[in-house]
Design a protein around this motif. Sequence first.
Motif, PDB file in Angstrom:
ATOM      1  N   ASN A  77       8.197 -20.944  77.290  1.00 22.95           N
ATOM      2  CA  ASN A  77       7.672 -20.142  76.195  1.00 22.95           C
ATOM      3  C   ASN A  77       6.792 -20.937  75.239  1.00 22.95           C
ATOM      4  N   ILE A  78       6.167 -21.973  75.743  1.00 19.84           N
ATOM      5  CA  ILE A  78       5.295 -22.816  74.917  1.00 19.84           C
ATOM      6  C   ILE A  78       4.229 -21.984  74.189  1.00 19.84           C
ATOM      7  N   PRO A  79       3.518 -21.053  74.845  1.00 25.68           N
ATOM      8  CA  PRO A  79       2.504 -20.289  74.109  1.00 25.68           C
ATOM      9  C   PRO A  79       3.086 -19.513  72.918  1.00 25.68           C
ATOM     10  N   ALA A  80       4.235 -18.882  73.106  1.00 28.36           N
ATOM     11  CA  ALA A  80       4.854 -18.115  72.017  1.00 28.36           C
ATOM     12  C   ALA A  80       5.326 -19.048  70.903  1.00 28.36           C
ATOM     13  N   ILE A  81       5.918 -20.166  71.270  1.00 34.30           N
ATOM     14  CA  ILE A  81       6.387 -21.135  70.271  1.00 34.30           C
ATOM     15  C   ILE A  81       5.202 -21.688  69.484  1.00 34.30           C
ATOM     16  N   MET A  82       4.123 -22.008  70.168  1.00 39.90           N
ATOM     17  CA  MET A  82       2.936 -22.527  69.495  1.00 39.90           C
ATOM     18  C   MET A  82       2.326 -21.474  68.570  1.00 39.90           C
ATOM     19  N   PHE A  83       2.303 -20.225  69.016  1.00 39.56           N
ATOM     20  CA  PHE A  83       1.738 -19.143  68.217  1.00 39.56           C
ATOM     21  C   PHE A  83       2.514 -18.983  66.915  1.00 39.56           C
ATOM     22  N   VAL A  84       3.824 -18.903  67.006  1.00 41.23           N
ATOM     23  CA  VAL A  84       4.670 -18.777  65.813  1.00 41.23           C
ATOM     24  C   VAL A  84       4.549 -20.041  64.956  1.00 41.23           C
ATOM     25  N   GLY A  85       4.529 -21.184  65.607  1.00 41.49           N
ATOM     26  CA  GLY A  85       4.395 -22.451  64.888  1.00 41.49           C
ATOM     27  C   GLY A  85       3.127 -22.528  64.054  1.00 41.49           C
ATOM     28  N   ALA A  86       2.030 -21.959  64.554  1.00 48.17           N
ATOM     29  CA  ALA A  86       0.771 -21.962  63.796  1.00 48.17           C
ATOM     30  C   ALA A  86       0.936 -21.225  62.473  1.00 48.17           C
ATOM     31  N   PHE A  87       1.641 -20.105  62.487  1.00 46.98           N
ATOM     32  CA  PHE A  87       1.857 -19.353  61.256  1.00 46.98           C
ATOM     33  C   PHE A  87       2.784 -20.099  60.296  1.00 46.98           C
ATOM     34  N   VAL A  88       3.809 -20.725  60.839  1.00 49.98           N
ATOM     35  CA  VAL A  88       4.743 -21.490  60.004  1.00 49.98           C
ATOM     36  C   VAL A  88       4.006 -22.655  59.345  1.00 49.98           C
TER      37      VAL A  88
ATOM     38  N   ILE B 252      -3.225 -23.133  70.261  1.00 48.97           N
ATOM     39  CA  ILE B 252      -3.830 -22.646  71.504  1.00 48.97           C
ATOM     40  C   ILE B 252      -4.189 -23.831  72.392  1.00 48.97           C
ATOM     41  N   GLY B 253      -4.720 -24.873  71.784  1.00 45.68           N
ATOM     42  CA  GLY B 253      -5.070 -26.065  72.548  1.00 45.68           C
ATOM     43  C   GLY B 253      -3.874 -26.665  73.264  1.00 45.68           C
ATOM     44  N   ILE B 254      -2.760 -26.763  72.567  1.00 45.23           N
ATOM     45  CA  ILE B 254      -1.548 -27.299  73.187  1.00 45.23           C
ATOM     46  C   ILE B 254      -1.081 -26.374  74.314  1.00 45.23           C
ATOM     47  N   ALA B 255      -1.065 -25.076  74.050  1.00 46.19           N
ATOM     48  CA  ALA B 255      -0.608 -24.106  75.052  1.00 46.19           C
ATOM     49  C   ALA B 255      -1.523 -24.094  76.282  1.00 46.19           C
ATOM     50  N   TYR B 256      -2.830 -24.152  76.078  1.00 44.75           N
ATOM     51  CA  TYR B 256      -3.757 -24.135  77.208  1.00 44.75           C
ATOM     52  C   TYR B 256      -3.664 -25.430  78.014  1.00 44.75           C
ATOM     53  N   THR B 257      -3.513 -26.556  77.322  1.00 47.31           N
ATOM     54  CA  THR B 257      -3.357 -27.824  78.042  1.00 47.31           C
ATOM     55  C   THR B 257      -2.082 -27.793  78.867  1.00 47.31           C
ATOM     56  N   TRP B 258      -1.027 -27.237  78.315  1.00 48.38           N
ATOM     57  CA  TRP B 258       0.249 -27.071  79.020  1.00 48.38           C
ATOM     58  C   TRP B 258       0.057 -26.185  80.248  1.00 48.38           C
ATOM     59  N   ALA B 259      -0.620 -25.051  80.076  1.00 44.33           N
ATOM     60  CA  ALA B 259      -0.862 -24.134  81.197  1.00 44.33           C
ATOM     61  C   ALA B 259      -1.722 -24.813  82.265  1.00 44.33           C
ATOM     62  N   GLY B 260      -2.734 -25.532  81.834  1.00 41.71           N
ATOM     63  CA  GLY B 260      -3.594 -26.232  82.785  1.00 41.71           C
ATOM     64  C   GLY B 260      -2.827 -27.250  83.597  1.00 41.71           C
TER      65      GLY B 260
END
Length: 160
Positions: free
Chosen positions: A12-23, A46-54
């Motif tokens: 769930n890295i993308p969701a965690i990163m998304f929420v983290g950006a707001f926090v 997004i950069g962290i999530a995309y690098t993770w996905a890549g």
Amino acid sequence: MIASAIKLVLGNIPAIMFVGAFVLTAVTKRPTYFPARLLGWLLLSIGIAYTWAGFFHTVFPHVAASSIGWEVSPFQFEIGIADTSIGIVAIISFWHSLDFQAPVAGYITLFSIGVAFGHFREAFYAGNTSTNNFGLLLVITLLHAVLLPTLYFMARRNAP
């Protein structure tokens, strides 16, 4: 128990990163204008999530493909390289000006629209309702497509 927690976080890295950006936007003070601050933190997340996905698309293609409900394909390596590339540029954009962030946000917006279209098509025509095809990841992708240009234009309007 620990293995399940690790799997939950890593899946769930993308969701965690998304929420983290707001926090992080809420607890930091620079830049002072909220939309500019949120844009920066979203681009970093997004950069962290995309690098993770890549990483997963290129190194563990079977894991990535199965989570989306796809078969492994040679194109998966290409999307992995694209994800990693934009991920790294988005991370770098966090420390740069709004002028640098603009094309990064523009690319991610267009890419997100294309990704969302593909996932909707897979869900409706192929019946692919896998978690990472037609779930929370799709919602986050759509939110990126709306938030990034909105925040950019709000930040640009208030820029000195």
